[in-house]
Design a protein around this motif. Structure first.
Motif, PDB file in Angstrom:
ATOM      1  N   GLY A 158       0.810  -1.215   0.000  1.00 49.02           N
ATOM      2  CA  GLY A 158       0.000   0.000   0.000  1.00 49.02           C
ATOM      3  C   GLY A 158       0.841   1.261   0.000  1.00 49.02           C
ATOM      4  N   VAL A 159       0.150   2.375   0.170  1.00 45.64           N
ATOM      5  CA  VAL A 159       0.753   3.708   0.080  1.00 45.64           C
ATOM      6  C   VAL A 159       0.622   4.399   1.437  1.00 45.64           C
ATOM      7  N   ALA A 160       1.734   4.888   1.968  1.00 45.08           N
ATOM      8  CA  ALA A 160       1.688   5.716   3.175  1.00 45.08           C
ATOM      9  C   ALA A 160       1.985   7.157   2.777  1.00 45.08           C
ATOM     10  N   ASP A 161       0.991   8.013   2.933  1.00 43.45           N
ATOM     11  CA  ASP A 161       1.146   9.430   2.608  1.00 43.45           C
ATOM     12  C   ASP A 161       1.514  10.154   3.893  1.00 43.45           C
TER      13      ASP A 161
ATOM     14  N   ILE B 273       3.081   1.207   9.276  1.00 39.87           N
ATOM     15  CA  ILE B 273       2.809  -0.194   9.644  1.00 39.87           C
ATOM     16  C   ILE B 273       1.508  -0.661   8.988  1.00 39.87           C
ATOM     17  N   GLU B 274       0.488   0.172   9.083  1.00 41.69           N
ATOM     18  CA  GLU B 274      -0.810  -0.241   8.523  1.00 41.69           C
ATOM     19  C   GLU B 274      -0.776  -0.391   7.014  1.00 41.69           C
ATOM     20  N   GLN B 275      -0.100   0.532   6.338  1.00 49.69           N
ATOM     21  CA  GLN B 275      -0.181   0.583   4.871  1.00 49.69           C
ATOM     22  C   GLN B 275       0.903  -0.210   4.159  1.00 49.69           C
ATOM     23  N   CYS B 276       2.104  -0.189   4.687  1.00 51.80           N
ATOM     24  CA  CYS B 276       3.252  -0.629   3.868  1.00 51.80           C
ATOM     25  C   CYS B 276       3.914  -1.925   4.319  1.00 51.80           C
TER      26      CYS B 276
END
Lengths: 501, 501
Positions: free
Chosen positions: B430-433, B447-450
């Motif tokens: 995923g993508v962490a912005d 942690i949640e996204q990548c």
């Protein structure tokens, strides 16, 4: 003039929970101070009544007690960028109470325009004069350029603090310039420190101006500690190094503009350079001008100076205002995205000198975090300047807390500047010139030149357990010195054997 | 023409032990290849005769086997900057055999001119054509801009490799520009990707030209791995993110020039963007052009491209040479200090996308070192672009070595890009912005996204033992995952309790 006058409390009453506020100023210099004091009171009243009240605060750099201080204490900040130095704010950030986004100062205005931080509800600008001009007001900033034109353009509503503490003469030193954004941005046409490329005022459309708060509040610029034998030695060694570079032809004979960070070390370096007759009269291209620069402008030792703020004592500020016939030709205040512009810094060949909290054996520098976790202030402009400088210099005393801490460690506990961005490290012990050195050579040089005698053996010991590679480390022991400080109160008590696996 | 022809061996015979050599090229593209092969043989002969023989090598970026490879294997390199990718060189650097100085590519030419690396004895430039012009030769570069004009101007002597593998048509895509140095530097007047500001040739004073080596040697540009499902997912997610930014108006509707690093991920991202009809036809402002860009220029999906090198397969290179009527109007090769100029990158608003070896929970990125010690390649241009980009994006697969390694770690084992310079992290997860986020929020988001599912709990576990501060860490355990990899062969076997003091 037709504008509405209001009290600071009346202005604060208009600001709602969750609003975003962009403010004038850069460091405590030139920050609006009246409305935020009232806003803190409003927040406390709202909280007492069981209601949420927090705002986002965007500025050029840090602010003073009247902004970050009172708002932090009132638990009224939902978000803060890009920099702060306020002790009350710092305490609460390190308690995890305030989401603080520590940014390169040159990024703030453009990233607001790019829309990265949402909408700006309010601009609050401190001004020294207001002119009516058709459908606009032209307003004149005080002691800093900051992000004011961007704040005014993006904000839905504008509040002005017409602060009579400042002299309307301040208008003669401002060069207000806001670049277009990509894909329409043009070259920023500054090619000499003193070049002026904009106008002296910020434009406020009449329909945005909600009110003017008339006030008389002194600026809150900090007093810096006097230099001590350590900072004086750092100043002397830095000046001596620059003189030798000049003699070797690696700095051009005209010399180059200087940037030096804020504080007593910066003053000591400027003082030492000023006294060295081998250095020709020079220019300053920096973010913050301190008293020492003004003193050297008066003697002509500093010819032209460009900065974002006049972070000087109030009597020094008055001296500038009172001698505007001289300063208007030699002193320019700019927006932070211009004072700190990579484009201009690299073009002019600025020599950048900033203090580090700690450096490591390979030349990486920590400008922000104590023991990797506690925020000190923020990166400020150090990255803008060091990353693009002709020469990137970091200074620090070799030890802190009376010797309990070595400022040179195996691995920085937080890194703001990489080995690729650091040319020279100076402590009171000596100068490590890292240019053209591979990691192994850098470590040797830094231990020999910069480390305090109490810590030399310890750092050689680390190198003995460090395994290679291009760069040598023993990762489980890389923070042993920091951990010894935390657990035993003294980095000198480090036993690497406790960490090696 | 009046110049002296000589063989590569004759040219190599002129070069002495300890000489410094500056070369054409950027990546293996456009590097001189004939003389260095003979120089390696000379070094071996000298060593066999018991004599010292090593040279310093300065280039635009990496080179190929004919330079870094053979010279490293011959133990003939006393110093190397600013970048390499050669496996033989890498092995010897990591054995501590070669002093290697890993620099921002935009720094190389100017720091040579500033005199930071001593005198340059030789320039060896690969050219496709030579014209006589009074007291000078005008020579035309091949597949890269590199540091050639600086090399030619600084060197005491010049050797040219007139390589007939390249087509003299290459001259139509070069814009040769060398800035003045401070205090005389001017604005670099590029305001659009395709702007040309210089001349198509490098000037060689006749009295500097020692000889011309005629040769026919193919370029040594690398073949990149095809994309796989992981890199394709990263490409898709990155393109999807950019499309959503465009829809939100945070990227202007005209779109912005792209820089993307070298390799299969870069190709996957470009491929995904190219296929997305919501993205208008776009421009490239980068350091390295790969095959995929040429393919997209032929279809018109990429309008204009500017770079330092054509790092393409040889058949693709011939395609460009053979279609110069089209490419001369759309493709520009520049010097590395221009392709990678902070001034231009920020002005144009380049969207920078580079791969990281690892990122940490706070958004810091490692581009260079495996486990903190083994040099992979170097920072290259990633810092030049990411530090000045409109949007700074780093990508990496969430794991490496079949899951033994997590690319997201508590603390990067070497840091090349700080949290202040990283906006977005993309893995196949995923993508962490990270824009506008404080450290605590960043860690949660990353942690949640990548993070790969196999490592999510482990990283939450780290956050549980991490103590605050603005940034939370447990320093003795910060490298536990790296140490578990070293000792147990698998980061998943990390037991933080072994490290916590």
């Amino acid at each position: 003039m037709a504008y509405t006058r209001m009290t600071a409390a009346e202005a604060a009453a208009l600001i709602n929970n969750n609003d975003n506020i962009a403010m004038s100023g850069f460091t405590p210099a030139g920050v609006a101070k009246a409305v935020t004091r009232e806003l803190a009171k409003k927040a406390e009243a709202e909280h007492a009544a069981g209601r949420e009240f927090k705002v986002g605060i965007f500025t050029g750099a840090s602010t003073g007690q009247s902004t970050d201080g009172v708002l932090a204490n009132a638990q009224a900040i939902k978000y803060r960028a890009p920099y702060t130095t306020n002790p009350d704010f710092r305490k609460r950030v390190n308690m995890g109470e305030i989401p603080y986004n520590d940014l390169h100062l040159s990024h703030m205005a453009q990233e607001l325009r790019y829309g990265f931080y949402g909408e700006i509800d309010w601009a609050i600008l401190e001004v020294c004069d207001i002119e009516e001009c058709g459908n606009e007001y032209h307003v004149y900033l005080t002691a800093a350029g900051g992000i004011s034109p961007t704040a005014a353009r993006l904000a839905k509503h504008v509040i002005l603090e017409l602060n009579s503490f400042h002299n309307p003469n301040a208008k003669f030193i401002h060069d207000v310039y806001e670049p277009l954004d990509p894909p329409y941005r043009k070259a920023i046409p500054i090619e000499k420190v003193g070049d002026r490329i904009g106008v002296p005022y910020v434009v406020i459309p009449k329909d945005k101006l909600v009110g003017v708060v008339e006030c008389n509040i002194p600026d809150e610029a900090r007093a810096f500690k006097d230099s001590d034998p350590i900072t004086e030695k750092i100043g002397f060694l830095t000046a001596e190094f620059l003189v030798s570079e000049l003699a070797k032809g690696r700095i051009p004979k005209e010399f180059l503009p200087l940037q030096s960070g804020v504080g007593s070390t910066a003053n000591a370096i400027l003082g030492a350079l000023g006294q060295d007759k081998q250095v020709p009269d020079f220019n300053i291209y920096t973010e913050v001008i301190q008293n020492s620069v003004i003193d050297m402008m008066i003697t002509g030792r500093v010819k032209d100076a460009s900065a974002c703020s006049l972070t000087v004592s109030n009597d020094c500020l008055m001296q500038v205002y009172d001698n505007m016939d001289y300063f208007k030709d030699h002193l320019t205040l700019r927006q932070s995205e211009i004072s700190n512009s990579p484009e201009i810094i690299r073009r002019l060949g600025v020599i950048a000198i900033n203090t580090a909290i700690e450096c490591d054996l390979y030349g990486n520098a920590n400008s922000t975090h104590i023991s990797g976790v506690k925020m000190m202030n923020g990166i400020g402009g150090s990255g803008d300047f060091e990353r693009n400088a002709y020469l990137s210099i970091f200074t620090c005393p070799s030890t802190a807390k009376g010797g309990l801490i070595s400022s040179i460690v195996p691995f920085v506990s937080h890194q703001d500047h990489s080995e690729h961005d650091v040319n020279i490290i100076v402590t009171e012990q000596g100068v490590a010139d890292l240019r053209g050195k591979c990691p192994e050579e850098r470590a040797k040089l830094i231990i020999e030149q910069c480390v305090h005698p109490d810590y030399k053996q310890l750092l050689w010991d680390y190198m003995k357990i460090a395994k290679g590679g291009h760069t040598r480390h023993n990762l489980p022991a890389a923070f042993a010195m920091h951990d010894s400080l935390a657990r035993k109160g003294d980095m000198r008590l480090t036993d690497f054997a406790e960490y090696v696996k």
